[in-house]
Design an enzyme around this catalytic site. Structure first.
Site, PDB file in Angstrom:
ATOM      1  N   ASP A 194       0.844  -1.189   0.000  1.00 58.82           N
ATOM      2  CA  ASP A 194       0.000   0.000   0.000  1.00 58.82           C
ATOM      3  C   ASP A 194       0.887   1.249   0.000  1.00 58.82           C
ATOM      4  O   ASP A 194       1.193   1.811  -1.052  1.00 58.82           O
ATOM      5  CB  ASP A 194      -0.938  -0.047   1.205  1.00 58.82           C
ATOM      6  N   TRP A 218      -9.316 -13.935   4.785  1.00 58.35           N
ATOM      7  CA  TRP A 218      -8.926 -14.246   6.170  1.00 58.35           C
ATOM      8  C   TRP A 218      -9.321 -13.146   7.155  1.00 58.35           C
ATOM      9  O   TRP A 218      -9.191 -13.308   8.358  1.00 58.35           O
ATOM     10  CB  TRP A 218      -7.418 -14.521   6.263  1.00 58.35           C
ATOM     11  N   GLU A 219      -9.825 -12.029   6.638  1.00 59.86           N
ATOM     12  CA  GLU A 219     -10.314 -10.957   7.504  1.00 59.86           C
ATOM     13  C   GLU A 219     -11.844 -11.010   7.667  1.00 59.86           C
ATOM     14  O   GLU A 219     -12.410 -10.280   8.472  1.00 59.86           O
ATOM     15  CB  GLU A 219      -9.929  -9.591   6.916  1.00 59.86           C
TER      16      GLU A 219
END
Length: 203
Positions: free
Chosen positions: A113, A185-186
């Site tokens: 990011d 996975w979040e």
């Protein structure tokens, strides 16, 4: 409103498989370092595709770095922080650092990011390996760091990486815009997550 991309486990699996071929065209990693918690799942998937027949599995070490800060709302979005917090690191007093010397080391994370976390990881690992190399008198052995991310956001980066690493040993499965990426996975509800991902693909 935040633009979101929903990524499924199947998506990540296939992206790792595709990128593994590119990595193996250039070099064979001897060791992987997963940045927790987003790098754990891609590292494990990637290992299956990087293993060569007859060779042992590539060891995976883990480091924990935290940069994101909660928005203080009930939504899962977070904002990039300004300071990297080291929550887990390799044990410098053990054989872990010695095991990095002279190896091809692949650092794995889910997203590039702001690049701040990756800059920190590469800088600190290079520094620690250099110290171990000098302490053990193994200065003739060169350690090569490389990077794999599932998504690279096409934006101005705050962090910097060594130029040769970016040009020769940086692998992003996908380059995307500056959207919020929702990884499986979040997810609190994986069925709803997959439904939203499928819906988006139809548009």
């Amino acid at each position: 409103m935040v633009q979101k991309i929903y990524v499924t486990y199947n998506d990540v699996h296939k992206l790792c498989q595709q990128t593994a071929e590119r990595i193996l065209d250039d070099f064979t990693p001897n060791l992987m370092i997963a940045i927790g918690g987003g790098g754990y799942v891609p590292a494990r998937i990637l290992r299956s595709f990087l293993k060569k027949p007859g060779n042992p599995n590539i060891p995976i070490q883990a480091i924990g770095l935290s940069l994101y800060e909660s928005l203080g709302t009930e939504t899962p979005e977070e904002i990039p922080g300004t300071k990297v917090t080291r929550t887990q690191w390799l044990d410098l007093s053990s054989l872990e650092m010695a095991n990095l010397i002279g190896k091809n080391v692949l650092i794995v994370d889910e997203v590039d990011d702001t690049r701040t976390t990756l800059e920190y990881a590469v800088r600190e690992l290079e520094k620690d390996v250099q110290q171990a190399t000098e302490a053990l008198g193994r200065t003739a052995e060169k350690t090569n760091f490389s990077i794999f991310v599932v998504h690279n956001k096409d934006k101005q980066k705050k962090g910097k990486l060594p130029e040769d690493l970016v040009k020769e040993r940086y692998y992003a499965a996908v380059t995307c815009g500056d959207e919020w990426i929702c990884y499986p996975w979040e997810a609190q509800d994986i069925d709803e997550h997959d439904r939203l991902a499928e819906e988006a693909k139809k548009q």
